[in-house]
Write a protein that holds these residues in place. Structure first.
Motif, PDB file in Angstrom:
ATOM      1  N   THR A 146     -13.388   1.601  -6.594  1.00 52.43           N
ATOM      2  CA  THR A 146     -12.203  -0.241  -7.349  1.00 52.43           C
ATOM      3  C   THR A 146     -13.043  -0.585  -8.530  1.00 52.43           C
ATOM      4  O   THR A 146     -13.549  -0.019  -9.055  1.00 52.43           O
TER       5      THR A 146
ATOM      6  N   TYR B 289      -3.227   4.064  -2.610  1.00 49.07           N
ATOM      7  CA  TYR B 289      -3.645   2.217  -3.042  1.00 49.07           C
ATOM      8  C   TYR B 289      -3.549   1.527  -1.950  1.00 49.07           C
ATOM      9  O   TYR B 289      -3.345   1.809  -1.687  1.00 49.07           O
TER      10      TYR B 289
ATOM     11  N   ALA C 134      -8.579  -7.064  -9.446  1.00 45.68           N
ATOM     12  CA  ALA C 134      -7.070  -6.696  -8.720  1.00 45.68           C
ATOM     13  C   ALA C 134      -6.570  -7.574 -10.138  1.00 45.68           C
ATOM     14  O   ALA C 134      -7.440  -8.767 -10.803  1.00 45.68           O
TER      15      ALA C 134
ATOM     16  N   ASP D 188       0.788  -0.870   0.197  1.00 46.82           N
ATOM     17  CA  ASP D 188      -0.059  -0.185  -0.011  1.00 46.82           C
ATOM     18  C   ASP D 188       0.739   1.395  -0.311  1.00 46.82           C
ATOM     19  O   ASP D 188       1.515   1.610   0.615  1.00 46.82           O
TER      20      ASP D 188
ATOM     21  N   GLU E 225      -0.145  -5.136 -12.487  1.00 47.17           N
ATOM     22  CA  GLU E 225       0.071  -3.880 -11.653  1.00 47.17           C
ATOM     23  C   GLU E 225      -0.114  -2.624 -12.545  1.00 47.17           C
ATOM     24  O   GLU E 225       0.008  -2.120 -13.344  1.00 47.17           O
TER      25      GLU E 225
ATOM     26  N   GLU F  78      -9.065  -7.219  -5.280  1.00 49.10           N
ATOM     27  CA  GLU F  78      -9.813  -6.171  -5.656  1.00 49.10           C
ATOM     28  C   GLU F  78      -8.750  -4.577  -5.263  1.00 49.10           C
ATOM     29  O   GLU F  78      -8.100  -4.582  -4.409  1.00 49.10           O
ATOM     30  N   THR F  79      -8.659  -4.280  -6.186  1.00 48.22           N
ATOM     31  CA  THR F  79      -7.660  -2.500  -6.228  1.00 48.22           C
ATOM     32  C   THR F  79      -8.294  -1.933  -5.731  1.00 48.22           C
ATOM     33  O   THR F  79      -9.313  -0.987  -6.100  1.00 48.22           O
ATOM     34  N   GLU F  80      -8.355  -1.400  -4.776  1.00 51.47           N
ATOM     35  CA  GLU F  80      -8.992   0.428  -4.214  1.00 51.47           C
ATOM     36  C   GLU F  80      -8.257   1.446  -3.866  1.00 51.47           C
ATOM     37  O   GLU F  80      -6.795   1.827  -3.709  1.00 51.47           O
TER      38      GLU F  80
ATOM     39  N   HIS G  79      -4.548  -2.785  -1.803  1.00 57.85           N
ATOM     40  CA  HIS G  79      -5.224  -4.291  -2.341  1.00 57.85           C
ATOM     41  C   HIS G  79      -5.663  -4.744  -1.948  1.00 57.85           C
ATOM     42  O   HIS G  79      -5.602  -5.214  -0.127  1.00 57.85           O
TER      43      HIS G  79
ATOM     44  N   GLU H 135      -2.646   1.149 -15.305  1.00 59.49           N
ATOM     45  CA  GLU H 135      -2.580  -0.627 -15.805  1.00 59.49           C
ATOM     46  C   GLU H 135      -2.549  -0.187 -16.979  1.00 59.49           C
ATOM     47  O   GLU H 135      -1.661  -0.550 -17.618  1.00 59.49           O
TER      48      GLU H 135
END
Length: 752
Positions: free
Chosen positions: A721, A692, A724, A605, A727, A700-702, A694, A629
């Motif tokens: 969100t 960021y 995921a 994070d 990267e 999930e990406t938050e 995870h 991304e």
């Protein structure tokens, strides 16, 4: 035209008796009852139950109904467990003047003995239906908004909400995309009159709702878009003023009419399943705790299939949510800033410690002479007094605490009716009464049979004593606050605060008192709520990560940076800043022509921050930071210049927090979608952050955004969100329309 509604079999069990009150609840409170309940409004009716009203929607789609209910109604005894209670109109009873328009965003009020339900027409107009009881029968009152008033307000004429001031004057707030207006109403609150005044403007601003508290008028509103499933950036924000006509300002003093986004965020997405949290109403439970009533969209199940043989497509599911509304340092915020709740929460207080309704007679009450129980359609059972002398009706049970909130619905045919609390006996109690002869709210404190002085607050001219009014008294320590209103919706017509002698501030019974012909109902007391006075701690960035940061102290872009479609023309590093002219290029859905300056992000994070100097002067110029991304999956925090839809060419400076990615839950799936949330005020020099996280449990990406105009005070935005996948990299951009120059002082990355 009168419209009568026959209730379905779902209504066969009207809640009338005592109900076990839940101690917890979980959002959405409409789960298992209806599929969706957008734009909710709510009232505590005279029968002691709560009623909620929502926008026309396919509320029973999961039960196989391929159609909509027109302004659906829900009913509850405790604010937690709801049942369907009908709809305001049916296709057969819908007034002809609607011309087939869908009906949106109802607002419910109780005005001089009648329920007023205003609503919006999708075509852009405001209607009114009235009823003697919360489920009808409804009488169509036609168009509320004259053409002459519409002409003075350059907005979408929807999303209305009524407000009544302490002088008894009625106001209507309305507007959508992108201006909110207010105008006075006539004396019976059935029609808007006069010239409208603009009180707020902003990109996609709408859903106004006003509450008065501690001398301020608070304007709640939503912005950024309600209805695009998991891409809905709706948040509730607030401004306050000392007049119903404004000027309203946010918590940094920014006028809501300024051409910038605003702060004072009341609720927004926080990274759990709820997004699109907006279009709020308001309630207060029996302890005095306020609650925000609003809708949200579950990212787990955000979208309907096509409805009505494809007549409605891309429709979002927006169920009913409630959450505790705290007032901290003079500003409203949900759950002290924690945001919309998921999982078990402490439930609203919906039952009295002492007192109650009179639906089962006078059992549990000690009545002096002259009291009897009667019934009527709305109130059901109520206590009625006939006689000339002063007579008390008090609960056999005492309130458990000396700090109490007591209330009663009262009406007066002749003489006076009052609420009594801290009642020991006739010689020792506190009373707040509606006195018809004096045209006033009168409070008195009796100790040992002797009055310690009356306090008199005039009621508005034209106050209808013969209609039900709520009298609410809060006793905290030795401070007594009393309010008189029609519906307990934050718009009291009289308020009084006084200090009591310590001997009078004690626990006791609660009840009603009458001198003459008067009625009382819903008389009771509950332990007064304990206010939350501190926000949840704001997370601060941790240790600086120099290897993922750049102070731009050199003369060229360093090796860790790489270009996507670059290098961009005109980019230079000098004087401790990176300078980048805006490009005539875009990074949006299928159009990916803009350059991105990109570098790796750390594991785990982190928070990325930049200081940006940017003065866009034409619409659509923007610059900021990315967590990138690829061209079709990213999170963006920008200072953008965006034209207002109804701004006569005005351009708003916007803190724009956007995400782009796939939207697979639509029919058919959308390969690439993009939508914004709007943050705090923008400025020529401002600080931007993206944080960021995870979410391992949900893979999930938050990402949360924050903005500042001084580098010290931050406005924390909501959370976007995405599932995921690959990267993310740290990126910069300056794009969309040429003519402006972005200067980035630094990129600093911190471990969280």
């Amino acid at each position: 035209m009168k419209v009568f509604l026959g209730l379905t079999a779902l209504l066969s069990g009207l809640i009338t008796g005592p109900v076990a009150t839940p101690t917890t609840y979980s959002n959405p409170v409409s789960a298992g009852v209806v599929d969706t309940f957008p734009d909710p409004t709510m009232i505590h009716a005279k029968d002691g139950l709560w009623y909620a009203y929502g926008t026309q929607n396919p509320v029973f789609n999961s039960k196989g109904e391929d159609g909509e209910r027109i302004l659906p109604i829900l009913r509850s005894a405790d604010l937690v467990t709801w049942e369907y209670a009908g709809q305001v109109f049916t296709p057969q009873t819908k007034p002809a003047w609607h011309n087939g328009a869908r009906l949106w965003a109802p607002d419910i009020r109780y005005v001089d003995g009648t329920y007023h339900l205003s609503y919006s027409l999708a075509s852009g107009d405001l209607g009114l239906a009235t009823a003697p009881a919360p489920t009808g029968p409804w009488t169509d009152k036609g168009d509320m908004l004259p053409a002459a008033t519409q002409a003075t307000c350059p907005t979408g004429h929807i999303d209305q909400a009524q407000f009544t001031d302490v002088d008894g004057a009625h106001y209507m707030y309305w507007g959508s995309y992108d201006v909110v207006c207010v105008a006075r109403m006539n004396a019976d609150a059935t029609r808007v009159e006069g010239v409208a005044k603009q009180v707020a403007r902003g990109r996609r601003m709408e859903g106004a709702y006003v509450v008065r508290r501690d001398g301020f008028y608070y304007l709640f509103y939503s912005d950024a878009g309600c209805c695009t499933g998991a891409y809905s950036g709706y948040q509730v924000k607030a401004g306050r003023a000392t007049s119903p006509f404004g000027p309203f300002t946010d918590d940094e003093g920014v006028d809501l009419m300024e051409l910038t986004t605003k702060g004072a965020i009341v609720v927004g997405a926080n990274g759990n399943r709820w997004t699109g949290t907006g279009h709020s109403g308001f309630q207060t439970d029996l302890s005095g705790q306020d609650w925000l009533v609003y809708h949200g969209i579950s990212t787990d199940d955000p979208d309907f299939p096509p409805i009505g043989e494809g007549r409605l497509t891309n429709l979002s599911k927006r169920p009913l949510l409630i959450d505790r509304l705290d007032w901290i340092d003079g500003w409203p915020v949900v759950r002290a800033g924690a945001g919309p709740s998921e999982g078990a929460q402490a439930a609203p207080v919906a039952s009295f410690d002492a007192g109650g309704t009179f639906n089962t007679g006078l059992t549990g009450w000690r009545a002096e002479s002259g009291w009897s129980v009667r019934t009527e359609q709305d109130a059901k059972g109520y206590a009625s007094h006939a006689g000339t002398g002063r007579s008390y009706l008090v609960s056999a049970r005492k309130a458990a605490s000396a700090d109490v909130r007591a209330q009663a619905d009262l009406r007066v045919a002749a003489g006076a009716a009052g609420l009594t609390l801290a009642y020991v006996n006739r010689a020792n109690h506190v009373v707040a009464r509606l006195d018809e002869d004096r045209g006033a709210l009168v409070t008195d404190v009796l100790i040992g049979g002797r009055s310690r002085g009356e306090s008199v607050t005039p009621l508005p001219a034209g106050f209808d004593f013969a209609a039900w009014h709520s009298v609410v008294a809060e006793l905290r320590g030795t401070e007594l606050t009393v309010q008189v209103s029609g519906d307990q919706l934050g718009d009291a017509v009289a308020e009084q605060t006084r200090r009591l002698p310590r001997a009078a501030a004690r626990h006791g019974s609660v009840g009603a008192v009458a001198s003459g012909a008067a009625d009382a109902d819903n008389v009771g007391a509950a332990a007064l709520y304990t206010p939350v006075t501190e926000r949840v701690p704001e997370p601060a960035p941790g240790v600086l990560l120099p290897e993922f940061s750049d102070e731009f102290d050199g003369t060229a872009i360093g090796a860790p940076w790489q270009w996507v479609r670059g290098p961009a023309a005109g980019v230079a590093v000098s004087g401790g800043a990176l300078s980048w002219p805006t490009q005539n290029a875009e990074l949006h859905e299928a159009t990916n022509t803009a350059s991105v300056l990109l570098r790796d992000a750390p594991d785990g994070d982190y928070t990325v921050e930049t200081k940006l100097r940017f003065a866009p002067d034409r619409g659509n110029q923007q610059a900021g930071i990315l967590l990138y991304e690829n061209d079709d999956r990213y999170f963006k925090m920008a200072h953008s210049a965006i034209p207002l839809q109804r701004g006569d060419g005005a351009v708003q400076q916007v803190s724009e927090f956007a995400k782009e990615g796939e939207r697979p839950t639509t029919t058919p799936p959308i390969a690439v979608a993009n939508a914004p949330m709007f943050g705090g005020p923008a400025a020529e020099t401002m600080w931007l952050r993206l944080s960021y996280h995870h979410d391992v449990a949900h893979d999930e990406t938050e990402v949360r955004a924050a903005t500042s105009r001084d580098g010290e005070r931050w406005v924390r935005n909501g959370v976007w969100t995405l599932p995921a996948k690959d990267e993310l990299g740290i990126g910069l951009f300056s794009m969309n329309r040429s003519g402006a120059v972005a200067e980035f002082d630094y990129i600093r990355t911190y471990r969280d």
